[in-house]
Design an enzyme around this catalytic site. Sequence first.
Site, short mmCIF file in Angstrom:
data_model
loop_
_atom_site.label_atom_id
_atom_site.label_comp_id
_atom_site.label_asym_id
_atom_site.label_seq_id
_atom_site.Cartn_x
_atom_site.Cartn_y
_atom_site.Cartn_z
N CYS A 89 0.84 -1.19 0.00
CA CYS A 89 0.00 0.00 0.00
C CYS A 89 0.88 1.25 0.00
CB CYS A 89 -0.96 0.01 1.18
SG CYS A 89 -0.27 0.57 2.74
N GLU A 90 0.41 2.26 -0.70
CA GLU A 90 1.20 3.48 -0.83
C GLU A 90 1.14 4.35 0.41
OE1 GLU A 90 -1.67 6.63 -3.13
OE2 GLU A 90 -0.69 5.13 -4.35
N HIS A 91 0.24 4.06 1.33
CA HIS A 91 0.11 4.89 2.53
C HIS A 91 1.09 4.53 3.63
CE1 HIS A 91 -4.16 5.23 0.86
NE2 HIS A 91 -3.50 6.31 0.52
N HIS A 92 1.38 3.23 3.79
CA HIS A 92 2.28 2.79 4.85
C HIS A 92 3.37 1.84 4.36
CE1 HIS A 92 -1.49 3.93 6.97
NE2 HIS A 92 -0.64 4.47 7.80
N GLN A 132 -5.82 -0.44 -3.72
CA GLN A 132 -6.60 -1.48 -4.37
C GLN A 132 -7.51 -0.89 -5.45
OE1 GLN A 132 -7.66 -4.60 -1.60
NE2 GLN A 132 -9.55 -4.97 -2.71
N HIS A 164 -5.19 -6.27 4.11
CA HIS A 164 -4.26 -5.16 4.21
C HIS A 164 -3.57 -5.19 5.56
CE1 HIS A 164 -5.66 -2.77 0.62
NE2 HIS A 164 -6.57 -3.72 0.71
N CYS A 166 -1.60 -3.05 6.76
CA CYS A 166 -1.60 -1.74 7.41
C CYS A 166 -2.81 -1.60 8.33
CB CYS A 166 -1.58 -0.60 6.38
SG CYS A 166 -2.97 -0.60 5.24
#
Length: 196
Positions: A89-92, A132, A164, A166
């Site tokens: 994931c690009e956030h974490h 996603q 996920h 995260c």
Amino acid sequence: YATSKNTKHQMITKEQARQHIVELLQYIGENPDREGLKETPDRILKMWGEIFRGYDKNQRPKITTFQNGADGIVYDNMIVDSGDFYSLCEHHAMPFFGKYCFAYIPHPKGKILGLSKIARVVDYCAAKLQIQERLVSDVVSMIQNALGEKYPPIGIAFIVKGRHLCKEMRGARKKGEMTCSYLVGKFKTDAALRAE
């Protein structure tokens, strides 16, 4: 590793990247010189070359197609492929992974996809920092382009169910699946076809 068209994005060398990993190990309280970690920065760089291959345009899969009916059989029923996917994931920068199901109905005058191409496209699109929702869009877009605009498929459906980490390892710390779909043509307009 990757090349960027964005002029605000400055590329760094492999040695600079390695040094940043050493500094991050120090940041979390580790000793990067201890026996178990001496080669870790190099292993991480090698791993990133593999799991982030989606940024490398040279590794973009070639999507083989065949003219529908060229072998004497015109196929206009549903074709389904399913499998596993892995991404970050690009956030974490935490892994998310799960199952996908791809279905399409070829146009009688259109093209048919090669058997392994869906899996290769999914793997390539997932091999970068992703969300996603973008993953389903990226995959369908690549497939649509390969099948052409003159006689596009009657319908395309792509569904991804992902866990996920995260969410599971941090934050909410709850297990659960996220489902995203991307529907085109009859799959979007025909409820019975979607249910099938």
